[in-house]
Design an enzyme around this catalytic site. Sequence first.
Site, PDB file in Angstrom:
ATOM      1  N   PHE A 121      42.949  39.046  44.203  1.00  0.00           N
ATOM      2  CA  PHE A 121      41.677  38.621  43.534  1.00  0.00           C
ATOM      3  C   PHE A 121      41.754  39.272  42.341  1.00  0.00           C
ATOM      4  O   PHE A 121      40.996  40.373  41.861  1.00  0.00           O
ATOM      5  CB  PHE A 121      40.383  38.951  44.828  1.00  0.00           C
ATOM      6  CG  PHE A 121      39.372  38.323  43.868  1.00  0.00           C
ATOM      7  CD1 PHE A 121      39.204  36.681  44.233  1.00  0.00           C
ATOM      8  CD2 PHE A 121      38.771  38.609  42.998  1.00  0.00           C
ATOM      9  CE1 PHE A 121      38.336  36.073  43.976  1.00  0.00           C
ATOM     10  CE2 PHE A 121      36.968  37.264  42.562  1.00  0.00           C
ATOM     11  CZ  PHE A 121      37.535  36.326  42.899  1.00  0.00           C
ATOM     12  N   ASP A 140      44.143  46.684  37.610  1.00  0.00           N
ATOM     13  CA  ASP A 140      42.222  46.216  38.677  1.00  0.00           C
ATOM     14  C   ASP A 140      41.873  46.639  39.555  1.00  0.00           C
ATOM     15  O   ASP A 140      41.613  46.698  40.558  1.00  0.00           O
ATOM     16  CB  ASP A 140      42.458  44.466  39.099  1.00  0.00           C
ATOM     17  CG  ASP A 140      40.924  44.086  39.385  1.00  0.00           C
ATOM     18  OD1 ASP A 140      40.293  44.598  39.275  1.00  0.00           O
ATOM     19  OD2 ASP A 140      41.265  42.764  39.535  1.00  0.00           O
ATOM     20  N   LYS A 188      32.032  44.594  38.114  1.00  0.00           N
ATOM     21  CA  LYS A 188      30.882  45.816  38.739  1.00  0.00           C
ATOM     22  C   LYS A 188      30.636  46.738  38.695  1.00  0.00           C
ATOM     23  O   LYS A 188      28.745  46.702  38.470  1.00  0.00           O
ATOM     24  CB  LYS A 188      31.740  45.573  40.487  1.00  0.00           C
ATOM     25  CG  LYS A 188      32.303  44.214  40.692  1.00  0.00           C
ATOM     26  CD  LYS A 188      33.206  43.621  42.306  1.00  0.00           C
ATOM     27  CE  LYS A 188      33.052  42.000  42.389  1.00  0.00           C
ATOM     28  NZ  LYS A 188      34.852  42.307  42.582  1.00  0.00           N
TER      29      LYS A 188
END
Length: 400
Positions: free
Chosen positions: A136, A221, A250
């Site tokens: 993702f 990531d 985030k």
Amino acid sequence: MRKEEIISGTSKYLMNTYGRYPIAMVRGKGAWVWDSEGKKYLDFVTGIAVNNLGHCHPSVVRAISEQSRKLVQVCNLYHIEKQVEFAKMLVENSFADKVFFCNSGAEANEGAIKLARKWGGANGGRYQIVHARDSFHGRTLGALSATSKKYQKGFTPLVPGFKSVPYGEIGPLEKAVEDDKVCAVILEPIQGENGVIIPYANYLKDARKLCRRKNVLLILDEIQVGLGRTGKLFAYELYGIKPDIMTLAKALGGGIPCGAVLATDAVAKHLSPGNHGTTLGGNPLAMSAGVAVLKTIIEDGLLDNATGMGEYFLCGLRVIKKEFGDLVRDVRGKGLILGVEFVSAETAKDAVVRCSNNGLLTILTEQKVMRILPPLIVKKNEIDQALKIIRRSLKEATVA
Ligand SMILES: *Cc1c(COP(=O)(O)O)cnc(C)c1O
């Protein structure tokens, strides 16, 4: 607004992009949130790994209230002191030499992909990006092109020049980078959305060696697992390697939208004015929040807390797995990213809903996995309460 008005307003005025629980949160403090009816929950969703310091941490509240009185945004045509301050902290605490600030995870990965292609253009005309099959990396078209097929449905054609390999296997990756058009491999150190998938111990080390040998960039990531979540400031530290590019978002802005692309000078030097940009990226408000977040994680011993509390939590989950062997297939985790894999999607969903009703928020992911992301400030007694709620919820499920 009453709860019913909020919920009906959502379907009337908002695009139908999220499957939402019938709960409206109105307030948070530390590891806890309160809904519109005054019910209190232990929040182990943390906005999906965003609120690493818990809700309304005094250092973040102070930083953004002070900054909001001075200067909220100014564009990147001018020098921005807070950007320098935050970038310096990130550089001094990571492998990187340079930082580019943006606003979200997907945007950070877009930046990383563009940077890799810019580098690739100067290194033999390389442009292909290799990614893991069930990864993702975000919802924008570039990031989506590096993401699991199931998120791509309905949005094709995607961006050309991407190819996927199974996650956690070095053989297929080795074969994929044989192609001399490959410029980069993008990987999550631990797959979050895919159900807390932890690769074999040397996977990233093997991938690092392979990339170096083939003159291919390694992009990590760390949008979900970075910033202390695994007990290290960055998850790559767990594996004794360094990437060429890393993406963050985030938790980076303590809840204020903030993303970043970090890179070595050797890679970053391929960008020049006009190549890339974003209007709101690196605005003083987000930067002030980021400085407060990073300072607090480092100075308040939250890395050690994440490691210690993570081990404690995982031990408790192992006991639960033994107790409820009929329902639970596996428990796993690294620091404070934890997963409970159930035997079926039905059981998992039931468990997540029951936990929520009993006052513990967790995330259902990849259908069968309850993902647990406590804030890094979590205390032992809060984990004890969470374990109690999980046990009670599974007991109810067994009886029902
Ligand atoms: C959440 C996430 C993203 C996307 O971040 P957004 O801010 O939602 O665009 C990318 N990669 C990983 C690993 C994530 O967990």
